[in-house]
Scaffold this motif. Structure first.
Motif, PDB file in Angstrom:
ATOM      1  N   THR A 183      39.955  13.303   1.791  1.00 49.38           N
ATOM      2  CA  THR A 183      40.266  13.789   3.139  1.00 49.38           C
ATOM      3  C   THR A 183      40.310  15.311   3.192  1.00 49.38           C
ATOM      4  OG1 THR A 183      42.541  13.165   2.593  1.00 49.38           O
ATOM      5  CG2 THR A 183      41.395  11.819   4.203  1.00 49.38           C
ATOM      6  N   ALA A 184      40.793  15.937   2.122  1.00 51.40           N
ATOM      7  CA  ALA A 184      40.800  17.406   2.091  1.00 51.40           C
ATOM      8  C   ALA A 184      39.376  17.956   2.066  1.00 51.40           C
ATOM      9  CB  ALA A 184      41.601  17.907   0.898  1.00 51.40           C
ATOM     10  N   LEU A 185      38.517  17.330   1.260  1.00 51.50           N
ATOM     11  CA  LEU A 185      37.123  17.784   1.220  1.00 51.50           C
ATOM     12  C   LEU A 185      36.422  17.547   2.555  1.00 51.50           C
ATOM     13  CD1 LEU A 185      35.990  16.600  -2.340  1.00 51.50           C
ATOM     14  CD2 LEU A 185      36.678  18.898  -1.629  1.00 51.50           C
ATOM     15  N   ARG A 186      36.738  16.421   3.204  1.00 55.97           N
ATOM     16  CA  ARG A 186      36.141  16.176   4.521  1.00 55.97           C
ATOM     17  C   ARG A 186      36.637  17.201   5.535  1.00 55.97           C
ATOM     18  NH1 ARG A 186      32.279  15.965   7.543  1.00 55.97           N
ATOM     19  NH2 ARG A 186      32.490  14.812   9.496  1.00 55.97           N
ATOM     20  N   PHE A 187      37.904  17.603   5.432  1.00 58.27           N
ATOM     21  CA  PHE A 187      38.419  18.665   6.296  1.00 58.27           C
ATOM     22  C   PHE A 187      37.617  19.949   6.105  1.00 58.27           C
ATOM     23  CE2 PHE A 187      41.400  22.364   6.270  1.00 58.27           C
ATOM     24  CZ  PHE A 187      41.408  22.573   7.653  1.00 58.27           C
ATOM     25  N   ILE A 188      37.286  20.280   4.864  1.00 60.90           N
ATOM     26  CA  ILE A 188      36.498  21.490   4.618  1.00 60.90           C
ATOM     27  C   ILE A 188      35.109  21.345   5.233  1.00 60.90           C
ATOM     28  CG2 ILE A 188      35.532  23.019   2.856  1.00 60.90           C
ATOM     29  CD1 ILE A 188      38.584  23.107   3.106  1.00 60.90           C
ATOM     30  N   GLU A 189      34.501  20.178   5.110  1.00 58.55           N
ATOM     31  CA  GLU A 189      33.206  19.966   5.755  1.00 58.55           C
ATOM     32  C   GLU A 189      33.299  20.205   7.263  1.00 58.55           C
ATOM     33  OE1 GLU A 189      30.677  16.656   3.201  1.00 58.55           O
ATOM     34  OE2 GLU A 189      31.925  15.982   4.876  1.00 58.55           O
ATOM     35  N   ILE A 190      34.314  19.621   7.876  1.00 57.82           N
ATOM     36  CA  ILE A 190      34.489  19.754   9.328  1.00 57.82           C
ATOM     37  C   ILE A 190      34.715  21.207   9.713  1.00 57.82           C
ATOM     38  CG2 ILE A 190      36.054  19.190  11.232  1.00 57.82           C
ATOM     39  CD1 ILE A 190      36.496  16.462   9.784  1.00 57.82           C
ATOM     40  N   ALA A 191      35.623  21.871   8.990  1.00 55.97           N
ATOM     41  CA  ALA A 191      36.000  23.241   9.349  1.00 55.97           C
ATOM     42  C   ALA A 191      34.878  24.226   9.087  1.00 55.97           C
ATOM     43  CB  ALA A 191      37.253  23.651   8.574  1.00 55.97           C
ATOM     44  N   SER A 192      34.163  24.051   7.986  1.00 55.43           N
ATOM     45  CA  SER A 192      33.133  25.036   7.636  1.00 55.43           C
ATOM     46  C   SER A 192      31.994  25.047   8.647  1.00 55.43           C
ATOM     47  CB  SER A 192      32.588  24.763   6.233  1.00 55.43           C
ATOM     48  OG  SER A 192      31.916  23.520   6.177  1.00 55.43           O
ATOM     49  N   ALA A 193      31.809  23.945   9.369  1.00 56.01           N
ATOM     50  CA  ALA A 193      30.765  23.900  10.394  1.00 56.01           C
ATOM     51  C   ALA A 193      31.048  24.848  11.551  1.00 56.01           C
ATOM     52  CB  ALA A 193      30.618  22.473  10.920  1.00 56.01           C
ATOM     53  N   HIS A 194      32.282  25.315  11.652  1.00 61.44           N
ATOM     54  CA  HIS A 194      32.674  26.216  12.735  1.00 61.44           C
ATOM     55  C   HIS A 194      32.952  27.637  12.226  1.00 61.44           C
ATOM     56  CE1 HIS A 194      32.973  22.797  15.476  1.00 61.44           C
ATOM     57  NE2 HIS A 194      33.497  22.143  14.446  1.00 61.44           N
ATOM     58  N   LEU A 195      32.510  27.911  11.016  1.00 58.01           N
ATOM     59  CA  LEU A 195      32.768  29.209  10.385  1.00 58.01           C
ATOM     60  C   LEU A 195      31.468  29.747   9.788  1.00 58.01           C
ATOM     61  CD1 LEU A 195      36.000  28.151   8.455  1.00 58.01           C
ATOM     62  CD2 LEU A 195      35.938  29.670  10.455  1.00 58.01           C
ATOM     63  N   PRO A 196      31.368  31.055   9.611  1.00 60.47           N
ATOM     64  CA  PRO A 196      30.199  31.614   8.917  1.00 60.47           C
ATOM     65  C   PRO A 196      30.126  31.106   7.476  1.00 60.47           C
ATOM     66  CG  PRO A 196      31.396  33.329  10.097  1.00 60.47           C
ATOM     67  CD  PRO A 196      32.269  32.114  10.128  1.00 60.47           C
ATOM     68  N   PRO A 197      28.922  30.998   6.915  1.00 61.45           N
ATOM     69  CA  PRO A 197      28.781  30.540   5.532  1.00 61.45           C
ATOM     70  C   PRO A 197      29.621  31.366   4.563  1.00 61.45           C
ATOM     71  CG  PRO A 197      26.635  30.637   6.591  1.00 61.45           C
ATOM     72  CD  PRO A 197      27.613  31.279   7.544  1.00 61.45           C
ATOM     73  N   GLY A 198      30.284  30.671   3.649  1.00 61.07           N
ATOM     74  CA  GLY A 198      31.059  31.336   2.614  1.00 61.07           C
ATOM     75  C   GLY A 198      32.498  31.627   2.978  1.00 61.07           C
ATOM     76  N   VAL A 199      32.856  31.500   4.242  1.00 61.17           N
ATOM     77  CA  VAL A 199      34.245  31.785   4.635  1.00 61.17           C
ATOM     78  C   VAL A 199      35.189  30.735   4.081  1.00 61.17           C
ATOM     79  CG1 VAL A 199      35.813  31.900   6.618  1.00 61.17           C
ATOM     80  CG2 VAL A 199      33.634  33.143   6.663  1.00 61.17           C
ATOM     81  N   LEU A 200      34.742  29.474   4.018  1.00 67.48           N
ATOM     82  CA  LEU A 200      35.582  28.384   3.532  1.00 67.48           C
ATOM     83  C   LEU A 200      34.765  27.521   2.580  1.00 67.48           C
ATOM     84  CD1 LEU A 200      38.237  26.819   3.591  1.00 67.48           C
ATOM     85  CD2 LEU A 200      37.449  25.681   5.679  1.00 67.48           C
ATOM     86  N   ASN A 201      35.255  27.371   1.349  1.00 68.51           N
ATOM     87  CA  ASN A 201      34.520  26.683   0.293  1.00 68.51           C
ATOM     88  C   ASN A 201      35.446  25.696  -0.414  1.00 68.51           C
ATOM     89  OD1 ASN A 201      32.066  28.783   0.146  1.00 68.51           O
ATOM     90  ND2 ASN A 201      33.977  29.927   0.222  1.00 68.51           N
ATOM     91  N   SER A 202      34.849  24.695  -1.076  1.00 62.94           N
ATOM     92  CA  SER A 202      35.669  23.699  -1.759  1.00 62.94           C
ATOM     93  C   SER A 202      35.129  23.406  -3.151  1.00 62.94           C
ATOM     94  CB  SER A 202      35.723  22.397  -0.951  1.00 62.94           C
ATOM     95  OG  SER A 202      34.423  21.878  -0.718  1.00 62.94           O
ATOM     96  N   VAL A 203      36.063  23.131  -4.052  1.00 58.65           N
ATOM     97  CA  VAL A 203      35.756  22.609  -5.383  1.00 58.65           C
ATOM     98  C   VAL A 203      36.725  21.454  -5.621  1.00 58.65           C
ATOM     99  CG1 VAL A 203      34.864  24.768  -6.327  1.00 58.65           C
ATOM    100  CG2 VAL A 203      37.315  24.291  -6.467  1.00 58.65           C
ATOM    101  N   ALA A 204      36.446  20.616  -6.603  1.00 60.46           N
ATOM    102  CA  ALA A 204      37.328  19.481  -6.881  1.00 60.46           C
ATOM    103  C   ALA A 204      37.260  19.126  -8.349  1.00 60.46           C
ATOM    104  CB  ALA A 204      36.936  18.272  -6.025  1.00 60.46           C
ATOM    105  N   GLY A 205      38.361  18.524  -8.846  1.00 53.10           N
ATOM    106  CA  GLY A 205      38.401  18.082 -10.227  1.00 53.10           C
ATOM    107  C   GLY A 205      39.591  18.658 -10.962  1.00 53.10           C
ATOM    108  N   GLU A 206      39.844  18.117 -12.116  1.00 52.71           N
ATOM    109  CA  GLU A 206      40.928  18.626 -12.960  1.00 52.71           C
ATOM    110  C   GLU A 206      40.320  19.306 -14.181  1.00 52.71           C
ATOM    111  OE1 GLU A 206      43.974  18.919 -12.093  1.00 52.71           O
ATOM    112  OE2 GLU A 206      43.772  17.772 -10.238  1.00 52.71           O
ATOM    113  N   SER A 207      40.740  18.922 -15.370  1.00 54.50           N
ATOM    114  CA  SER A 207      40.184  19.498 -16.607  1.00 54.50           C
ATOM    115  C   SER A 207      40.224  21.020 -16.585  1.00 54.50           C
ATOM    116  CB  SER A 207      38.743  19.007 -16.826  1.00 54.50           C
ATOM    117  OG  SER A 207      38.707  17.600 -16.889  1.00 54.50           O
ATOM    118  N   GLY A 208      41.341  21.567 -16.082  1.00 50.61           N
ATOM    119  CA  GLY A 208      41.520  23.008 -16.123  1.00 50.61           C
ATOM    120  C   GLY A 208      40.933  23.765 -14.957  1.00 50.61           C
ATOM    121  N   LEU A 209      40.406  23.073 -13.932  1.00 48.76           N
ATOM    122  CA  LEU A 209      39.796  23.790 -12.813  1.00 48.76           C
ATOM    123  C   LEU A 209      40.828  24.624 -12.047  1.00 48.76           C
ATOM    124  CD1 LEU A 209      37.082  24.192 -11.318  1.00 48.76           C
ATOM    125  CD2 LEU A 209      37.772  22.328  -9.791  1.00 48.76           C
TER     126      LEU A 209
END
Length: 478
Positions: A183-209
């Protein structure tokens, strides 16, 4: 009950575009204890791409007027509301909360919170304005903000982190909890569509990320909501480049019920504030100190409410309380309950896991609890409420304050003046009288002692995403 099919699963977003990853990780449905989907697993190289995109986008975004930034946030809120149903279904599946009540409520609340935040405007303070000099204090954006969000409110807390950062003129890289990434990643997808490229980005995972984000020289600030232990590690790692930090950490909130409290009136409210989201709320009421004269009556009423509550899968329309979100937290709760029983605590209801698939633990009320038991000394973060008997309010206050945490506290009484005096002596970032855990986007919220650094919400929270700049203009002839 058969689970409804999940909506399309989201991708990582970097520089305004979906980012393909080589690997993925399982996401478990807490109602079944089995994986139901795989989320994209970002690498350190992917994080570097996200940070680089955010740094490229920062100059133009920070130069955009705050009115234009606020308009973009309003559009994001509209889009959240438009996708409420699909987001709620995804949230219920990965987090466990009931689809028809709290899951939809989280999405609606996140949109409302975003709108309220968009209306904030940082002040320009005039220190001096005379014939000789003009001295003003301005707020400037910091740069790239790294947001690390938890699993209990995946969308709401993402909004709490990201929306003020964007309004202040920063760009953002967000990493959700690996327990609840979708749901957090989907929020970023939704929000980034209304922002200039690069303003809002997402990464996911553990292993020290997350650790890599904290150490990354291209990230200027980390905002984190989670455990105190992780917060300490973030603070230590961020010291290498003096990274700005906002840390909203553990709470073991105490409530003190005075002898004159109206037990019939307060019991349902205390129940709601202790067990909302199955107790998986940072500011939930987690230690209940009750005067000896009303202890038994209040404990009985709370246990009766707990026994009436329907615990089950979030997809069931009859469910009021879902499962514990993950196995580690479930096992921790089981251990706390067993240790408390061995030390003399009595459970008026619950106190042992339910015999079903998934991480189901019943709403549990324990009496004969006391300091020295982990169920009192540590944050349960689950549906267990220990009740501690006392006879002297000063003793109750001292015991409430003795804990290392200090997120919130409350006093319950028919005498508002006396309750306020006692509440103001609690060592907590927020105190309530005849209430608990109520927050709003216009009032600051943060922890005392080991419960965090910095604050969120309102203009005080917006300041956390900005750097003070003093401007001095001499009006004297050169």
């Amino acid at each position: 009950m058969m689970q409804a099919p999940s909506p399309r699963l989201p991708a990582l977003i970097v520089d305004g575009k979906p980012l393909s990853t080589r690997d993925a990780f399982d996401v478990v449905d807490p109602a079944t204890a089995r994986p139901f989907a795989q989320a994209p697993l970002a690498t350190r190289d992917d994080l570097d791409l996200a940070v680089a995109a955010a740094r490229r986008a920062f100059p133009a975004w920070s130069a955009t007027s705050i009115e234009a930034r606020a308009e973009a946030i309003e559009r994001i809120a509209d889009a959240l509301e438009a996708e409420r149903d699909s987001l709620a279904a995804l949230l219920s599946r990965e987090q466990g909360k009931p689809l028809h009540t709290s899951a939809g409520g989280e999405i609606a609340g996140a949109a409302q919170w975003a709108r309220a935040t968009a209306r904030l405007r940082p002040p320009v303070e005039v220190i001096r304005d005379d014939a000789d000099e003009l001295v003003e204090v301005h707020r400037r954006p910091l740069g790239v903000v790294g947001s690390i969000t938890p699993w209990n409110y995946p969308v709401m807390i993402a909004v709490w982190h990201i929306i003020p950062a964007l309004l202040a003129g920063n760009t953002v890289v967000m990493k959700p909890s690996s327990y609840t990434p979708f749901t957090a990643l989907r929020f970023i997808e939704i929000a980034s569509a209304h922002l200039p490229p690069g303003v809002l980005n997402s990464v996911a995972g553990e292993s020290g990320l997350g650790q890599s984000m904290v150490e990354h020289p291209g990230i200027d600030k980390i905002t984190f909501t989670g455990s105190t232990g992780t917060g300490r590690r973030i603070m230590a790692s961020g010291a290498a480049n003096l990274k700005r930090l906002t840390l909203e950490l553990g709470g073991n909130d105490a409530a003190i019920v005075l002898a004159d409290a109206d037990i019939d009136a307060i019991a349902p409210k205390i129940f709601a504030k202790a067990f909302g989201n199955c107790g998986q709320t940072c500011a939930a009421l987690k230690r209940l100190y009750v005067h000896d004269s009303v202890h038994d009556a209040l404990a009985a009423k709370l246990a009766a409410l707990a026994l009436q509550a329907k615990v089950g899968p979030g997809s069931d329309p009859a469910t009021q309380f879902g499962p514990v979100q993950n196995k580690a937290q479930f096992d921790y709760l089981c251990a706390l309950a067993e240790e408390a029983k061995a030390m003399g605590a009595r459970f008026l209801c619950g106190g042992a896991p339910m015999t079903s698939d998934g991480y189901f633990f019943p709403l549990s009320v324990a009496v004969d609890a006391a300091e020295g038991m982990r169920i009192v000394d540590e944050e349960q973060f689950g549906p267990i409420l220990p009740i501690i008997r006392y006879s002297d309010p000063e003793d109750a206050l001292a015991r409430a304050n003795a804990n290392e945490n200090g997120l919130g506290g409350s006093v319950w009484s028919s005498d508002l003046a006396a309750a306020r005096k006692l509440a103001e002596r609690m060592q907590a970032g927020t105190v309530w009288v005849n209430d608990h855990a109520t927050i709003s986007p216009d009032a600051p919220f943060g922890g005392a002692k080991q419960s965090g650094i910095g604050t969120a919400f309102g203009l005080h929270g917006l300041d956390e995403y900005m750097q003070l700049q003093t401007v001095r203009i001499s009006r004297r002839a050169a």
